[in-house]
Each structure stands twice: as structure tokens, then as C-alpha cells.
Design an enzyme around this catalytic site. Structure first.
Site, PDB file in Angstrom:
ATOM      1  N   THR A   1     -30.224 -56.537  46.599  1.00  0.00           N
ATOM      2  CA  THR A   1     -30.643 -57.535  47.572  1.00  0.00           C
ATOM      3  C   THR A   1     -29.561 -58.598  47.664  1.00  0.00           C
ATOM      4  OG1 THR A   1     -32.965 -57.158  47.015  1.00  0.00           O
ATOM      5  CG2 THR A   1     -32.450 -59.197  48.172  1.00  0.00           C
ATOM      6  N   VAL A   2     -29.322 -59.088  48.873  1.00  0.00           N
ATOM      7  CA  VAL A   2     -28.317 -60.123  49.092  1.00  0.00           C
ATOM      8  C   VAL A   2     -29.026 -61.430  49.434  1.00  0.00           C
ATOM      9  CG1 VAL A   2     -26.285 -60.830  50.389  1.00  0.00           C
ATOM     10  CG2 VAL A   2     -26.655 -58.413  49.890  1.00  0.00           C
TER      11      VAL A   2
ATOM     12  N   GLY B   1     -30.670 -53.718  50.607  1.00  0.00           N
ATOM     13  CA  GLY B   1     -30.166 -52.367  50.784  1.00  0.00           C
ATOM     14  C   GLY B   1     -30.617 -51.466  49.648  1.00  0.00           C
ATOM     15  N   GLY B   2     -30.021 -50.275  49.610  1.00  0.00           N
ATOM     16  CA  GLY B   2     -30.434 -49.304  48.618  1.00  0.00           C
ATOM     17  C   GLY B   2     -30.082 -49.684  47.197  1.00  0.00           C
ATOM     18  N   MET B   3     -28.972 -50.419  47.028  1.00  0.00           N
ATOM     19  CA  MET B   3     -28.539 -50.768  45.681  1.00  0.00           C
ATOM     20  C   MET B   3     -28.980 -52.154  45.245  1.00  0.00           C
ATOM     21  SD  MET B   3     -24.721 -49.229  45.155  1.00  0.00           S
ATOM     22  CE  MET B   3     -24.744 -49.832  43.469  1.00  0.00           C
TER      23      MET B   3
ATOM     24  N   LYS C   1     -25.069 -60.975  45.795  1.00  0.00           N
ATOM     25  CA  LYS C   1     -25.651 -59.635  45.767  1.00  0.00           C
ATOM     26  C   LYS C   1     -26.157 -59.343  44.362  1.00  0.00           C
ATOM     27  CE  LYS C   1     -24.733 -54.830  47.086  1.00  0.00           C
ATOM     28  NZ  LYS C   1     -23.748 -53.930  47.712  1.00  0.00           N
TER      29      LYS C   1
ATOM     30  N   ASP D   1     -19.152 -45.606  53.770  1.00  0.00           N
ATOM     31  CA  ASP D   1     -20.450 -45.928  54.364  1.00  0.00           C
ATOM     32  C   ASP D   1     -20.259 -46.814  55.594  1.00  0.00           C
ATOM     33  OD1 ASP D   1     -23.209 -45.619  54.467  1.00  0.00           O
ATOM     34  OD2 ASP D   1     -23.592 -47.452  53.334  1.00  0.00           O
TER      35      ASP D   1
END
Length: 434
Positions: free
Chosen positions: A30-31, A26-28, A46, A140
């Protein structure tokens, strides 16, 4: 050409989490999937992107996510186990959720049946109600942040990614989004969110209206791009009535009324709470009570109920062929990802018949086998009546990508594989056959 391996794969984080695979990005951050050593359990790990960690407030948002989620005790919320640092990297260890993202369901199946859409929305609202009781706003809410788990016939929800969540009543809280910066996904943002105003739980109810609109119609009320046009719709345009957009779906008037109430530009005119909205949605589909004496009359006239019969799930799933040149090695988890997305995976050989297959996915056994896989995918794509062919390959090899598309391959799936990306591309391939 060999692709660049993800340096996190195989890494042991903080001496106790060994990374075994990538779940998403995602934007913030990686998982990853990781095994917690000693306890022999798998977690979702995360990790904050290094470049994001350097932006103002990003590190504080990430650290606060663990604190917020640890306070939220609800079976529909993801549980946090641990958080900390490993060198300069920040990580958050969470419950590993096995299920299917709601956006992948929409991509594969299209709009849901009204009863299923309402029930899933009500379950999400129950999680939001628990969060709002703690003064938390998700900010979100969208299909990719809702995971379906459990039995496919009666799924339960897990609400993911409270990374943008905010505490409503914490006056001492630092403004973590930075001056003038608005975080969120435009297709699901409330008007006050678009304006950068302080938010409360009614902003999540607006997002819920966008989500329920998409579950019923197949798209959010103002589309999903470009962002400026979408946000303009939230701010100034009336939302389109769902019954007018899909008159053939027989959506109850009360359900449409509740969707439009959630999408009111003025937050004061939206439903009072997530709990109230969940109850009203379920009531909208509840059968009317029988009139006096009607129940006994039905008992006398109706034949005994019989158990409903339905074909097995595997017969309902669309078959997708999977081929690995040189024999199965399954190093990328493609088959598992397709099965979780609701497809029936059929391993085939390069000379087997493809009749009845809805799509074909070609996977190289290794980086060295990518050219071989490209040649095979190109050949299979030219077969008469062949299904759409998708080729998996290195995400760094742009030459391979362009040559694949030029040779007639329907789509290219970069490796390491993102399960949601794979599900979307296979879904598009299936739609192309209609």
C-alpha cells in the site's frame, strides 16, 4: 455501522514519517502519503503487505526496488529517498508525485489524440532507455504505472513502480519470483514473459506496443480479461492493426507499423532499443520538409499567424456535484481527487438544483453520518433528470453497499478512498449518460 479505520493513518514510521493519507494499493503493498518530520516535505511511503512479505522472495524484491530506483537518474523516474524497517514492516520512501494516472485519463477521456499518444509514449520510452542502459527491465509497464504531471496542455510523464523490475545481466541474482511463478499484468506481457523466460529490454518494448495500442484505440490489443485468453493472444494470435480498428482516427501508417513491430512475437524483430523507437515515433508525425523554394513562397502567401484562442480549462472540465450532509468537512479528500482527475467540482446543498451536473457524489462527514448520507443519496437519485449518484461510505459495511445499490444509487465508493477507483467510477457514471 462504523468502518474500521486504517491503522497506518496518523502512524509515525521509523520515527520520521507521519502518515497523512492513503494514495493507492497494489499486489505487493500500500502507498501512503506521509510528512517527513523535520524536513516538512511530503513523500510517498510504500509499505509491504504483511502477508506478501511471507511469500518466497517478496521481501528481497521489495528491498531491491529501492536499490534499483536509486540507480535510475532520470526526471521521468520516481526518486527514492530512503528505505528500511519499522518493527516487522518494510517501507520505501519515494518522491511524492502529484498528477493523474494514465489509466484514469483513458477512463475519463477515452483514446488520446494521435499526437498526444505518440509524445507520451516517446517520453515513457526515454525513461525505459535510461533503465535499460543500467540493465533494468521494468516488466510491468501499463497505464496505471504512468503518471501525468505538470501542465495539462503539455504534460510530462513519471514512470512508477519498478517493484517487478529485474536486472538482466546479474547472473548471481537469485530467482526472486519463485519456481514457475510469473509476475506481471497479463494485458501488457510479452510472449516470452508469458512463458516465464528470461527477459531483456525488448519485453518492455512489447509492453509499450500494448500501451500505445490502448492510447490510440482505447483498449490493449488482446483485451484485459480473462487472463488465460489474453496470454493466449500474446502467444499465438496476430495483433489487430490499429488503423483497421479505428479507421476514423486517421492514424499514420508508420505509427501503426511501429505498434505492430513492438508486438512481434519474436523479440529479435522488434525495434532495437527504446531510444530508436522513440525517435521513429516522433519522426512518424514530423511534417515533411518543404521543397526547394516552398518555404519562401509560403512566407509570401500566408497571413501573419494569430495567437490561438481556446476556452479556459475550467470550462472544458465536466462539472461533478459534491454534497456533504450537514455541511462541508472534506475529511476524505474527495474534492481534491476529483479535481486532479480533471473534473470541475461544484459543492451543492441537498436542495440545490442539479441541472447541468454530470454526476453527483455524496460524502458522509463521519462514520456516524453514513445512514443519513444513504437516505439523501437515495432521495436525490429519484429526482427527475437527476445525474448518476455515487455514495461514499465504509469499505467494511457490505450492508450499506447493497442497500445503496438497491435504492437506486449508481455506484458505491469505499472509504478510505482510492483516487483511481473514484476516477474510474465517476468516469463510468458519465459514460452511462451518453
Amino acid at each position: 455501522m462504523a468502518g474500521t479505520a486504517d491503522p497506518w493513518l496518523g502512524r509515525v514510521v521509523a520515527g520520521r514519517y507521519q502518515v497523512t493519507g492513503k494514495l493507492g494499493q497494489g499486489g505487493m503493498g500500500t502507498v501512503y502519503e506521509a510528512e517527513q518530520l523535520g524536513l516538512e516535505r511530503y513523500v510517498a511511503l510504500k509499505v509491504l503487505h504483511p502477508h506478501v512479505a511471507k511469500t518466497p522472495g517478496a521481501t528481497l524484491r521489495f528491498q531491491r526496488e529501492a536499490w534499483l530506483m536509486a540507480r535510475l537518474k532520470h526526471p521521468g523516474a520516481v526518486h527514492v529517498f530512503d528505505h528500511g524497517t519499522d518493527g516487522e514492516d518494510l517501507y520505501l520512501a519515494m518522491e511524492r508525485v502529484f498528477g493523474l494516472p494514465l489509466d484514469a485519463v483513458l477512463d475519463t477521456q477515452g483514446p488520446l489524440e494521435v499526437k498526444a499518444a505518440v509524445e507520451l509514449a516517446a517520453q515513457v520510452l526515454e525513461v525505459l532507455d535510461a533503465a535499460h542502459a543500467l540493465g533494468m527491465v521494468h516488466r510491468d509497464l501499463k497505464p496505471s504505472n504512468v503518471m501525468l504531471v505538470g501542465e495539462r496542455s503539455a504534460p510530462k510523464v513519471k514512470v512508477l513502480d519498478f517493484g517487478l523490475a529485474a536486472l538482466v545481466h546479474d547472473e548471481k541474482q537469485e530467482r526472486l519470483t519463485g519456481s514457475g511463478q510469473v509476475l506481471g499484468t497479463p494485458a501488457y506481457m510479452s510472449p516470452e514473459h508469458c512463458r516465464g523466460e528470461p527477459l531483456d529490454g525488448r519485453a518492455d518494448l512489447y509492453s509499450m506496443g500494448c500501451l500505445l495500442h490502448e492510447l490510440l484505440v482505447g483498449r490493449p490489443p488482446f483485451g484485459d480479461s480473462p487472463a488465460v485468453e489474453v496470454m493466449s493472444g500474446h502467444l499465438y494470435r496476430p495483433p489487430p492493426p490499429v488503423r483497421q480498428l479505428v479507421p476514423e482516427r486517421d492514424i499514420p501508417q508508420e505509427v501503426e507499423t511501429l505498434v505492430l513491430a513492438c508486438l512481434d512475437k519474436e523479440r529479435a524483430r522488434r525495434p532495437a532499443s527504446a531510444r530508436e523507437l522513440a525517435a521513429r515515433l516522433r519522426e512518424a508525425l514530423a511534417p515533411p520538409p518543404p521543397t526547394r523554394g516552398e518555404g519562401k513562397k509560403q512566407e509570401r502567401t500566408q497571413p501573419p499567424p494569430t495567437a490561438p484562442t481556446s476556452p479556459p480549462t475550467e470550462l472544458l472540465a465536466k462539472p461533478v456535484a459534491l454534497i456533504e450532509p450537514g455541511g462541508p468537512a472534506n475529511p476524505h479528500g474527495i474534492g481534491t481527487a476529483l479535481s486532479v482527475a480533471g473534473y470541475r467540482v461544484v459543492p451543492v446543498g441537498e436542495h440545490d438544483s442539479l441541472e447541468g451536473m454530470f454526476a453527483l457524489v455524496v460524502v458522509p462527514r463521519s462514520d456516524q453520518a453514513q445512514e443519513e448520507a444513504l437516505t439523501l443519496a437515495s432521495t436525490l437519485a429519484t429526482r427527475p433528470h437527476a445525474p448518476p449518484v455515487l455514495l461514499c461510505g465504509s469499505g467494511e459495511d457490505f450492508s450499506l453497499m447493497s442497500r445503496a445499490v438497491a435504492s437506486g444509487v449508481y455506484d458505491y465508493v469505499p472509504l478510505p478512498m482510492d483516487p483511481t477507483d473514484l476516477a474510474r467510477k465517476v468516469s463510468r457514471a458519465l459514460r452511462s449518460r451518453r
